[in-house]
Design a protein around this motif. Structure first.
Motif, PDB file in Angstrom:
ATOM      1  N   LEU A  13     -30.668  -9.599  28.693  1.00  0.00           N
ATOM      2  CA  LEU A  13     -31.762 -10.400  28.097  1.00  0.00           C
ATOM      3  C   LEU A  13     -33.040  -9.578  28.089  1.00  0.00           C
ATOM      4  N   SER A  54     -38.130 -11.327  25.536  1.00  0.00           N
ATOM      5  CA  SER A  54     -38.702 -12.582  26.020  1.00  0.00           C
ATOM      6  C   SER A  54     -39.640 -13.109  24.948  1.00  0.00           C
ATOM      7  N   GLU A  55     -40.276 -14.236  25.239  1.00  0.00           N
ATOM      8  CA  GLU A  55     -41.185 -14.826  24.245  1.00  0.00           C
ATOM      9  C   GLU A  55     -42.369 -13.916  23.987  1.00  0.00           C
ATOM     10  N   SER A  78     -42.274 -10.612  24.007  1.00  0.00           N
ATOM     11  CA  SER A  78     -41.861  -9.277  23.575  1.00  0.00           C
ATOM     12  C   SER A  78     -42.307  -9.027  22.147  1.00  0.00           C
ATOM     13  N   GLU A 130     -41.225  -5.048  32.147  1.00  0.00           N
ATOM     14  CA  GLU A 130     -40.662  -6.148  32.925  1.00  0.00           C
ATOM     15  C   GLU A 130     -39.549  -5.644  33.864  1.00  0.00           C
ATOM     16  N   LEU A 148     -36.052  -7.092  35.283  1.00  0.00           N
ATOM     17  CA  LEU A 148     -35.056  -8.144  35.133  1.00  0.00           C
ATOM     18  C   LEU A 148     -34.133  -8.130  36.362  1.00  0.00           C
ATOM     19  N   ARG A 179     -37.294 -12.847  35.836  1.00  0.00           N
ATOM     20  CA  ARG A 179     -37.981 -11.827  35.046  1.00  0.00           C
ATOM     21  C   ARG A 179     -39.389 -11.673  35.633  1.00  0.00           C
TER      22      ARG A 179
END
Length: 914
Positions: free
Chosen positions: A22, A25-26, A28, A52, A54, A72
């Protein structure tokens, strides 16, 4: 370039761990890449190009590698700087994250930010790989490579403190082992002693004259005293990996890459490098290219703090223990499968990652697979070199080494190199029953277990084993017998059952085996299980005496005696039992079983009367013997046994009530010889003739006969007769008349016997007549008179003889002897014997009797010695008589005088009539 001698098995296998990461993210913006990876226990920590961390957590319920997304974390909230490096410090529950030239601190395992400040201007960081803390709470020292300095900082759970600064500008990367750090700036590599702050310059990163053609430096640690560095000319030109020791010298050969690596990593003995879209693996020992893994797009490579482990089914299938016999159905099969699965777990700290690959682990192929593949190519030298370098640091490594050594033993056995085969039998924990199966599968007891891969290589020989093979097997099995009693031996009962039987079989098959080797085996403690087969093997090999020793070692007295009886009687042939009858006698004397003593003692008595009787009469015997029963049993045996028994109880035990029976037995034996043994009869006649022909003086006839026995063909008959003479002249009570009656018909042969018997009956005239005229044994005649009718000349057999003689009897006997001597036919013998008698024993004869008896024709000179002696004796007697008369007269006068004095003293005595 790839080596022309490619390894049989690739060093690594890619194992996917995370395929769907993943990354977005929102927040990114644009594509996101994985920039670094770390692992600790069941956690994976991924750094991304969007700044980030993870966190993934391994699913404990899954049998396959499976990870679940946990969290995250943003490192720089203001701007998305890529994550360059994650360094985990588990002992202080912290993680250091390098991003945008600064180090931030986070907690483990949840990865929450910690308010410990930041370290700035950082290019790289390293732990001391020789001193990584392991205990909870233990502080950690981190070496930080900054733009101006090398900084050593101490990290505790709630504290960050600078320990030391070392001047070294523009340090881009570095690794540390103890006090030494290998550091690189933009142009060169250097070794720095962090304690003494001394630098050893090494060489340039790029050999290009173009100063703008900079290459990124790569460093890695090889061993505690070695580092790997990378140098080259340009990105697309071949590059070189050099191993540098702590003195700054190259300690191994160089690794050559076909391009300049983007990253390198070491997991000894392999070096991994990424060149373009390829993963390349070289051996640090041979510097050969071993494996190449192409991927779709350039990946990244990282060495993580905690190794990743995974099962390797192919390995488990190789060294799972399986039963030697295929038809064995045992619960142990499942247990061994589980053990093998646990042991066949491989670990790696090398992770490969990219957006396309996700996160994968580079799992090293087990050494066993490499070596097994070398067997397929018969590259034995390569195998030997590999196992010489092997270090048994883990349980799995131990099993891999044992597996290979076992296969080596089978290889050498097939090649006929039995010495090397034995070496690896001993070094490989091989169940000896597997070795035994190579010689005789029937000797395998129980169910041996062995590695499945080894079992596949096991081939039974199609021909009989050679002598060399048997000799090696004998030595190997003898070594195993010395381990008997060791608690560490698995299935000890079945193992030593097999070893004992197989060892004996090999002993009996090997021509050079000595009887001492067989005896050492039979005399040892053979297990109950292998005993019956040992008996069978010895019987089949006709080793009957060794069989008796086996019985002796187990105190099986009846079986020992039964075996010896068969050998002695000729039913079994075995020359190793020497002097068997005597051994039987000695053994029975030590035996405490009365029944066995009776059975085999009587059997021995029938074969060897002397030894058989000895069993029952020897004071050393351990059993009590009923005297009455013994007498009855020996009487049944009869013959020499009965005679020896009677001799013992009469002469040794002095039970004279049996004397008559013994004498009559001797009488019958002697008569039987005279009547039935013509050769003995002729020798008796010849002995008389030869003896009579001897001129006096001569030894007694019985002594002459004893001397003749050595040259005689009938020694036993002479010995028997001498015994008879001995017992006849003893003073034991026997029926003399009956004996005389029995031998009278044979008096011409048994002359000496007649003399003794006449002496016993006081028929001295007859006895002396025989001695003087029939036998001409003058010496015995003198002895006869001297000892009152006893003949004492015979062999040295114990006798009971009285020698107390009455002088009057001696006088009478010598008178008779003189008369017999004067009747001798030979004038010479007559004169010699008479003179000897008169001169030796004339004092026992009356002078007048002698003068009246001697023929008138004899001159005085012939008897002068006797006459002179007699006259002297008469004069001596006369003088002694006169002296005695004088002494008597004087004594009479003295007594009369004393009487008169007494009368005067007492006065007269008046008797009155009442």
């Amino acid at each position: 370039m790839a080596s022309t001698d490619d390894p049989p098995v690739a060093p690594y296998i890619l194992q996917p761990l995370l395929s769907d990461v993943l990354l977005l993210s929102e927040e990114s913006e644009g594509p996101v890449e994985i920039t670094c990876v770390e692992a600790w226990h069941s956690s994976l920590y991924l750094g991304t190009s969007s700044g980030e961390i993870l966190h993934y957590f391994q699913d404990p319920t899954s049998n396959l590698p499976s990870y679940m997304f946990a969290s995250r974390q943003v490192v720089h909230p203001s701007r998305p700087y890529p994550i360059n490096r994650i360094l985990l410090l588990p002992t202080v529950s912290q993680a250091l994250v390098l991003s945008h030239n600064s180090i931030a601190f986070f907690s483990l395992p949840e990865f929450s930010p910690l308010a410990l400040g930041r370290i700035r201007d950082v290019n790289s960081m390293s732990l001391d790989l020789d001193r990584i803390p392991v205990n909870a709470g233990e502080e950690v020292r981190v070496t930080v490579f900054t733009k101006k300095l090398i900084r050593i900082v101490r990290v505790r759970e709630k504290e960050l403190r600078l320990i030391k600064d070392i001047d070294y500008p523009s340090a881009l990367v570095g690794v540390q082992r103890s006090s030494m750090a290998l550091v690189a700036n933009e142009k060169t590599y250097d070794l720095i002693d962090l304690n003494s702050v001394q630098k050893i310059p090494l060489f340039a990163i790029s050999s290009s004259p173009d100063e703008d053609a900079l290459l990124p430096p790569h460093v890695a640690t090889v061993t505690s005293g070695e580092f790997l560095v990378c140098s080259g000319t340009s990105k697309d030109e071949p590059a070189v990996g050099s191993v540098i020791n702590l003195d700054g010298d190259m300690s191994r050969g160089s690794i050559v890459w076909n391009g300049y690596p983007s990253v390198i990593a070491v997991e000894y003995p392999y070096c991994a490098a990424i060149i373009g879209n390829e993963l390349q693996f070289h051996s640090l020992q041979t510097q050969q290219l071993l494996q190449t893994i192409p991927v779709a797009s350039p990946p990244n490579l990282s060495t993580v703090s905690t190794t990743y482990s995974m099962p390797f089914p192919l390995l488990a299938d190789k060294f799972v223990l399986v039963p030697y016999f295929d038809d064995v159905d045992s619960p142990r099969r499942e247990e061994e499968r589980q053990i093998a699965s646990r042991l066949a777990t491989v670990s790696s700290s090398l992770f490969v990652f990219s957006s396309e690959l996700g996160v994968q682990c580079l799992v090293p192929a087990p050494a066993l697979l490499h070596l097994d593949a070398l067997f397929e190519k018969s590259k034995i030298d390569d195998i030997l070199e590999a196992i010489d370098r092997n270090e048994e640091t883990t349980e799995r490594a131990f099993h891999e080494l044992m597996y290979i050594r076992q296969k080596l033993s089978l290889y050498y056995f097939e090649q006929g190199n039995f010495v090397e085969a034995e070496r690896y039998w001993n070094e490989s924990n091989f169940d000896p029953r597997i070795v035994i199966a190579l010689f005789n599968q029937d000797d395998v007891k129980g169910v041996p277990w062995l590695y499945a891969g080894v079992k596949e290589s096991l081939k039974m020989p199609e021909t009989e084993p050679t002598l060399e093979a048997l000799m090696v097997a004998k030595h190997y099995l003898a070594g195993w017998l010395e381990k008997k009693g060791f608690e560490s031996v698995t299935d000890a009962k079945e193992v030593f059952h097999s070893v004992e039987v197989a060892y004996l079989r090999v002993l009996l098959k090997t021509p050079m085996t000595t009887k001492e080797e067989i005896y050492n085996f039979t005399d040892s403690t053979v297990d109950d299980d292998s005993f019956p087969e040992s008996v069978k093997l010895l019987e089949e090999a006709h080793k009957y005496f060794a069989l008796s020793r086996l019985y002796q070692s187990r105190r099986m007295v009846a079986e020992v005696c039964a075996t010896w009886r068969k050998i002695i009687s000729g039913q079994w042939e075995d020359s190793e039992l020497t002097d068997g009858e005597h051994k039987m006698m000695e053994y029975l004397l030590r035996c405490k079983d009365e029944k066995i003593v009776w059975e085999y003692g009587l059997w021995l008595m029938r074969r060897s009367a002397e030894l058989g009787v000895q069993v029952f009469i020897d004071d050393r015997r351990k059993t009590k013997i009923n005297a009455a029963k013994l007498k009855d049993e020996v009487r049944k045996v009869g013959g020499e046994a009965w005679r020896l028994y009677l001799e013992n109880i009469v002469f040794i035990q002095q039970h004279y009530e049996f004397a008559n029976e013994l004498v009559l037995l001797y009488t019958n034996d002697v008569i039987e010889v005279v009547e039935s043994n013509e050769e003995a009869r002729q020798e008796i006649i010849k002995s008389y003739q030869e003896y009579r022909a001897l001129a006096p003086p001569k030894v007694a006839y019985t002594l002459f006969l004893e001397d003749q026995k050595a040259q005689s063909k009938t020694q036993d008959a002479i010995t028997m007769r001498l015994k008879f003479l001995n017992v006849l002249q003893s003073n034991v009570d026997y029926d003399v008349q009956e004996v005389l009656r029995r031998i009278k018909p044979h008096e011409d042969f048994l002359i000496t016997e007649m003399v003794i018997l006449y002496g016993k009956l006081s028929l001295h005239h007859s006895a002396l007549h025989i001695l003087c005229h029939s036998l001409a044994d003058y010496d015995t005649a003198f002895a006869y008179c001297l000892y009152g009718g006893h003949v004492i000349h015979a062999d040295d057999m114990p006798t009971v003889v009285t020698t107390s003689v009455n002088p009057d009897q001696q006088r009478e006997l010598f008178k008779l002897l003189l008369i017999e001597f004067l009747k001798l036919r030979s004038t010479e013998d007559r004169i010699k014997c008479t003179k000897r008698l008169l001169e030796g024993w004339g004092n026992l004869l009356d002078l007048q009797f002698v003068l009246q008896t001697i023929p008138d024709s004899w001159s005085v000179e012939l008897i002068s010695g006797f006459l002179i002696s007699s006259v002297r004796d008469l004069l001596k007697a006369k003088r002694e008589s006169s002296l005695m008369r004088g002494l008597s007269r004087e004594e009479n006068f003295r007594v009369v005088s004393e009487l008169m004095d007494k009368i005067e003293e007492e006065g007269p005595v008046v008797e009155r009539r009442m």
